[in-house]
Design a protein around this motif. Structure first.
Motif, short mmCIF file in Angstrom:
data_model
loop_
_atom_site.label_atom_id
_atom_site.label_comp_id
_atom_site.label_asym_id
_atom_site.label_seq_id
_atom_site.Cartn_x
_atom_site.Cartn_y
_atom_site.Cartn_z
N GLU A 10 27.71 94.92 -6.56
CA GLU A 10 28.76 94.75 -5.56
C GLU A 10 29.53 93.45 -5.82
OE1 GLU A 10 29.76 96.89 -3.47
OE2 GLU A 10 28.12 98.35 -3.56
N ALA A 11 28.80 92.37 -6.11
CA ALA A 11 29.45 91.07 -6.34
C ALA A 11 30.33 91.12 -7.59
CB ALA A 11 28.40 89.97 -6.48
N PHE B 237 40.63 91.59 2.33
CA PHE B 237 40.57 90.29 1.65
C PHE B 237 41.81 90.07 0.78
CE2 PHE B 237 39.54 87.48 -1.83
CZ PHE B 237 38.81 86.46 -1.25
N ALA B 238 42.16 91.09 -0.01
CA ALA B 238 43.29 90.96 -0.94
C ALA B 238 44.60 90.75 -0.19
CB ALA B 238 43.38 92.20 -1.83
N VAL C 140 32.87 84.54 -2.77
CA VAL C 140 31.73 85.39 -3.13
C VAL C 140 30.45 84.57 -3.26
CG1 VAL C 140 30.76 86.93 -4.89
CG2 VAL C 140 33.18 87.12 -4.27
N PHE C 141 30.55 83.42 -3.95
CA PHE C 141 29.35 82.64 -4.28
C PHE C 141 29.26 81.28 -3.59
CE2 PHE C 141 30.33 85.11 -8.24
CZ PHE C 141 29.27 85.99 -8.16
N SER C 142 30.28 80.88 -2.83
CA SER C 142 30.36 79.51 -2.29
C SER C 142 30.28 78.49 -3.43
CB SER C 142 29.24 79.24 -1.28
OG SER C 142 29.42 80.01 -0.11
N PHE D 197 30.03 86.31 0.52
CA PHE D 197 29.79 87.72 0.22
C PHE D 197 28.34 87.98 -0.16
CE2 PHE D 197 30.69 91.56 -2.58
CZ PHE D 197 30.93 92.40 -1.51
N ILE D 198 27.73 87.06 -0.92
CA ILE D 198 26.32 87.21 -1.31
C ILE D 198 25.44 87.18 -0.06
CG2 ILE D 198 24.40 86.15 -2.54
CD1 ILE D 198 26.28 87.47 -4.43
N ASP D 199 25.73 86.29 0.88
CA ASP D 199 24.96 86.24 2.13
C ASP D 199 25.04 87.57 2.87
OD1 ASP D 199 24.24 83.56 1.79
OD2 ASP D 199 26.08 82.85 2.72
#
Length: 288
Positions: A146-147, A237-238, A32-34, A123-125
């Protein structure tokens, strides 16, 4: 690596929920955030807040009178809930603001080219580059929502799925071994790192999900991710994360049932009272 260290002297009795929840949170932080949280090895204030919020939501759900915000926020748990929410939101907001500062400097095309070289589009990108139905950029609040949804709904649920899969495989060693052989066949002449992400009724039967057994089956027959326009945003993803984590676990370890049968506790997810304990031992032979 953590489990290999713990079982280096033979075998270890481990709570699946404790260990796997930290693994899924670690994975989500990266995707999500790297962000490398390393929360499996050291404490993280953000991760602690996520875990506490999940527990607080479950406790609140069982007391209808506390569903009223005004009353709930007067309680000690309500104040902890607000504190944790601020901490989580502040973390996400900081990432969004930092990432937004990189967009105007490079432009979208240059930004995507730079990301493509390092394969770190997270995901943020994706959200920063997305448009709504009217062609407008998503607001910071939209992206944060969303995040946060991805983080909250993606760690406990996936951890529960993996934990109960390992429990069932421990209880049914014939299926565990067949699964292990399937993974080894997949990895023949390859390294474990090459695994790709492309690949209840009352009786444990993993073969019910074989392709030939799923032909013509209604999507409503398997409900964990739901269906329709509000189905799970992280379904693909899951499932990919669970398959990869399970495959790499079975390549290295054998899981065995604990002496005591777990007492199932339905909360936001299906938990086990006092933890879901299994014995884990390293494989003496085969791919490591």
């Amino acid at each position: 690596a953590k489990w290999q260290r713990l079982v280096s002297q033979g075998s270890a009795n481990l709570d699946m929920f404790e260990h796997i929840s930290l693994m899924t949170l670690d994975s989500l932080q990266k995707c999500v955030f790297s962000f490398d949280s390393n929360c499996q090895e050291k404490p993280s204030e953000y991760i602690a807040a996520i875990l506490e919020l999940s527990a607080l939501v479950s406790k609140r759900q069982r007391h209808p009178i506390l569903h009223v915000d005004l009353l709930y926020y007067l309680t000690a748990n309500g104040r902890r809930f607000l504190r944790d929410c601020r901490l989580v939101h502040d973390f996400t907001d900081a990432v969004i603001q930092e990432r937004r500062r990189t967009l105007p400097d490079h432009g979208v095309d240059d930004f995507l080219k730079a990301k493509a070289k390092t394969k770190t589009l997270d995901f943020i990108d994706v959200l920063l580059l997305s448009k709504d139905e009217d062609g407008k950029d998503l607001s910071d609040e939209d992206i944060r929502a969303e995040a946060d949804t991805f983080m909250f709904e993606g760690h406990d649920t996936t951890a529960s799925g993996l934990s109960w899969v390992l429990y069932n495989l421990a209880k049914h060693p014939e299926y565990q071994e067949r699964c292990r052989q399937e993974v080894r066949e997949l990895l023949r002449d390859r390294e474990p790192q090459e695994i790709e992400c492309s690949f209840l009724p009352q009786v444990y039967d993993p073969f019910r999900f074989d392709p030939e057994n799923m032909k013509g089956r209604s999507p409503l027959a398997f409900i964990p991710f739901s269906v329709g326009p509000r189905n799970c945003i992280g379904q693909t993803f899951a499932m990919s994360e669970m398959k990869v984590a399970l495959a790499l676990t079975l390549l290295r370890f054998r899981v065995l049932p604990d002496d005591e049968e777990p007492r199932r506790t339905p909360e936001l997810i299906l938990r086990a009272e006092g933890g879901l304990w299994l014995r884990v031992e390293p494989l003496s032979a085969g791919p490591q």
